[in-house]
Enzyme design. Structure first.
Site, PDB file in Angstrom:
ATOM      1  N   ASP A 153      11.534 -55.894  71.282  1.00 42.48           N
ATOM      2  CA  ASP A 153      10.827 -57.172  70.915  1.00 42.48           C
ATOM      3  C   ASP A 153      11.601 -58.814  70.900  1.00 42.48           C
ATOM      4  OD1 ASP A 153       9.358 -58.496  68.400  1.00 42.48           O
ATOM      5  OD2 ASP A 153      11.083 -58.257  67.305  1.00 42.48           O
ATOM      6  N   HIS A 192       7.680 -53.657  67.192  1.00 46.95           N
ATOM      7  CA  HIS A 192       6.715 -53.578  65.234  1.00 46.95           C
ATOM      8  C   HIS A 192       5.238 -54.034  65.545  1.00 46.95           C
ATOM      9  CE1 HIS A 192       6.660 -58.190  65.381  1.00 46.95           C
ATOM     10  NE2 HIS A 192       8.074 -57.939  66.271  1.00 46.95           N
ATOM     11  N   ASP A 217       4.625 -61.166  70.622  1.00 49.50           N
ATOM     12  CA  ASP A 217       5.792 -60.502  69.704  1.00 49.50           C
ATOM     13  C   ASP A 217       4.836 -60.128  68.088  1.00 49.50           C
ATOM     14  OD1 ASP A 217       7.192 -60.431  67.316  1.00 49.50           O
ATOM     15  OD2 ASP A 217       7.218 -62.408  67.274  1.00 49.50           O
ATOM     16  N   GLU A 250       7.095 -56.009  60.414  1.00 51.18           N
ATOM     17  CA  GLU A 250       9.035 -57.514  60.589  1.00 51.18           C
ATOM     18  C   GLU A 250       8.749 -58.093  60.365  1.00 51.18           C
ATOM     19  OE1 GLU A 250      12.136 -58.929  62.817  1.00 51.18           O
ATOM     20  OE2 GLU A 250       9.472 -58.793  63.408  1.00 51.18           O
ATOM     21  N   GLU A 251       7.690 -59.127  60.903  1.00 52.48           N
ATOM     22  CA  GLU A 251       7.242 -60.780  60.524  1.00 52.48           C
ATOM     23  C   GLU A 251       8.023 -61.138  59.092  1.00 52.48           C
ATOM     24  OE1 GLU A 251       7.983 -62.530  63.409  1.00 52.48           O
ATOM     25  OE2 GLU A 251       6.878 -61.689  64.795  1.00 52.48           O
ATOM     26  N   HIS A 264       4.934 -66.223  67.896  1.00 56.99           N
ATOM     27  CA  HIS A 264       4.459 -66.854  67.096  1.00 56.99           C
ATOM     28  C   HIS A 264       3.646 -68.199  66.598  1.00 56.99           C
ATOM     29  CE1 HIS A 264       8.766 -65.298  64.527  1.00 56.99           C
ATOM     30  NE2 HIS A 264       7.924 -64.790  65.310  1.00 56.99           N
TER      31      HIS A 264
HETATM   32 ZN   LIG Z   1       9.026 -60.263  67.068  1.00 58.13          ZN
END
Ligand SMILES: [Zn+2]
Length: 459
Positions: free
Chosen positions: A353, A279, A291, A325-326, A423
């Site tokens: 991912d 993603h 990520d 995606e998130e 994140h």
């Molecule tokens: Zn991810």
């Protein structure tokens, strides 16, 4: 899971002698002989340069983080299309997706009393904001949902902190996802969660929350592990702690975004497809290199290398950089809907991912017969220590398609500090080793190539 994974690796190590430079030969994998040369060439190409790492660094350095709705994401999408065309991929195009447009704005948390001082937070994705003047209230610390419910008569009007130590993501993430609505239902005015990740260097971890239908929506933020422990100590000493939370978080109208698609059209069965990808969106902190910039780059790299080496498999290989995606998964849903008619022609889907650290192999979900095939193919990756095949594989973006059409699905697996980094503002390229990126690209390329090339379909 690390212990289980270590045991699995130990067993694999016993099964396959220590990897030599060359791909090992096994009598029971003679069917792989036609693919050994291609596998060696793909692996050699990946290991011979740091092209993939450099592309990942360029992505993060140039465009920064890529939250859905941000101009950064859309600029990065435009760049990816141009780069895929420059790589010589076929049928490079974008597919439109309407995405949620959440904006963090300014945010802060402070101990308002006894003595004012700032703490370190990141608001949770999709959270509502506070009134402009902020919310000031007394702190209540709980360690489980059971403890929250038992304290129901003391929750009203309080800022509730879920102090739950990180064990696994699956175990701990539920406090981030559903804690705000559970506390809101009991009258809490805001929620804090201990960051869902191992202790870092006072690094907060954002991530999405899910408000329950029919419950009050209250603002929620992630607090660093260190600041959580500090508040716990203060409460344990009997101190009445007052907190002041200010968040400007809000939604704007849905925005236009796109999945990016590039292909290597199959030379014999172009209508049969192996779809791989990651993603392209990220949270709005750091540069989204782990990520999931890395997952995008190493899957894309598989096509670039096949093209460069003139290895055009029998079936079409398609790379998709999914959007959103998130905080919505709308890219993965849009792919399923747009490609509904051709999903039965999807031979396999692979998502990366989980970071691009030292690859250990793939998680795989599919029939026993397909698993036996995949285990054989994975032996081609013993030389780069990526020959593991674990019991299940999938991903948030391939999930909707996989479930719709029962498609064999993979995820790239690796050993690394994924949950320490993802994140957070620390999700930057310097945590990622160029050689490990090359190995991850090799693993994806070899697995993808053989599945797309072998005469019988993976079933
Ligand atoms: Zn991810």
């Amino acid at each position: 899971m690390p212990i289980v994974r270590a045991l699995v690796l130990a067993l694999l190590f016993a099964q396959f002698p220590p990897p030599a430079v060359d791909v090992p030969r096994h009598a029971d994998t003679a069917w792989l002989d036609p693919y050994r040369d291609a596998a060696s060439r793909l692996t050699g190409e990946a290991l011979a340069s740091d092209f993939a790492w450099q592309r990942l660094a360029l992505l993060g350095d140039t465009f920064g983080n890529r939250l859905s709705g941000s101009p950064n994401l859309e600029a990065a999408i435009t760049w990816a299309v141009e780069e895929m065309k420059r790589d010589g991929l076929d049928n490079v195009h974008t597919e439109p997706v309407k995405v949620p447009h959440w904006v963090r704005g300014h945010e802060s948390l402070e101990i308002a009393g006894p003595i004012p001082q700032p703490l370190v937070i990141l608001g949770l994705g999709n959270s509502v904001g506070t009134p402009a003047a902020g919310i000031e209230a007394e702190l209540l610390v709980v360690h489980s949902f059971e403890e929250l419910d038992a304290a129901a008569d003391r929750v009203k009007g309080r800022i509730v902190l879920f102090n739950v130590p990180f064990t696994t993501y699956g175990d701990t993430v539920r406090f981030r996802a559903t804690g705000p609505s559970r506390a809101g239902a009991l009258g809490a005015v805001a929620v804090l969660v201990r960051s869902v990740g191992p202790a870092g260097l006072r690094t907060p971890h954002t991530g999405a929350l899910n408000y329950a239908e029919g419950q009050p929506k209250i603002p929620a933020a992630a607090l660093t592990t260190e600041d959580t422990a500090r508040l716990q100590r203060m409460v344990d000493r009997g101190t009445t702690v007052r907190l002041k939370l200010t968040m400007e978080a809000h939604f704007l109208p849905d925005a236009d975004s796109f999945n990016v698609v590039g292909e290597l059209r199959g030379r014999e069965r172009p209508n049969e497809i192996v779809t791989i990808g990651g993603h392209f969106d990220s949270w709005d902190v750091g540069t989204g290199s782990t990520d999931d910039g890395g997952g995008c780059i190493v899957t894309w790299e598989a096509l670039r290398m096949m093209k460069k080496l003139n290895l055009r498999p029998r079936r079409t290989v398609r790379v998709v950089l999914w959007t959103n995606e998130e905080n919505g998964t709308r890219g993965g849903n849009a792919y399923r809907d747009r490609h509904l008619a051709e999903l039965p022609n999807h031979v396999a889907m692979i998502e990366s991912d989980g970071g691009v650290f030292a690859p250990t192999g793939f998680g795989f979900s599919g029939s026993d017969a397909a698993r036996a095939r995949v285990r054989d193919i994975a032996t081609l990756l013993a030389g780069i220590h990526a020959d593991g095949v674990s019991p299940s594989g999938g991903g948030a973006d391939i999930g909707p398609s996989v479930q719709q059409a029962n498609i064999p699905s993979f995820e790239l697996e690796n050993n690394g500090n994924y949950f320490l980094i993802h994140h957070t503002p620390a999700d930057t390229i310097d945590k990622i080793d160029p050689l490990e990126v090359s190995r991850a690209a090799a693993a994806v390329a070899v697995m993808t190539y053989v599945i797309a090339e072998m005469p019988d379909r993976l079933r």
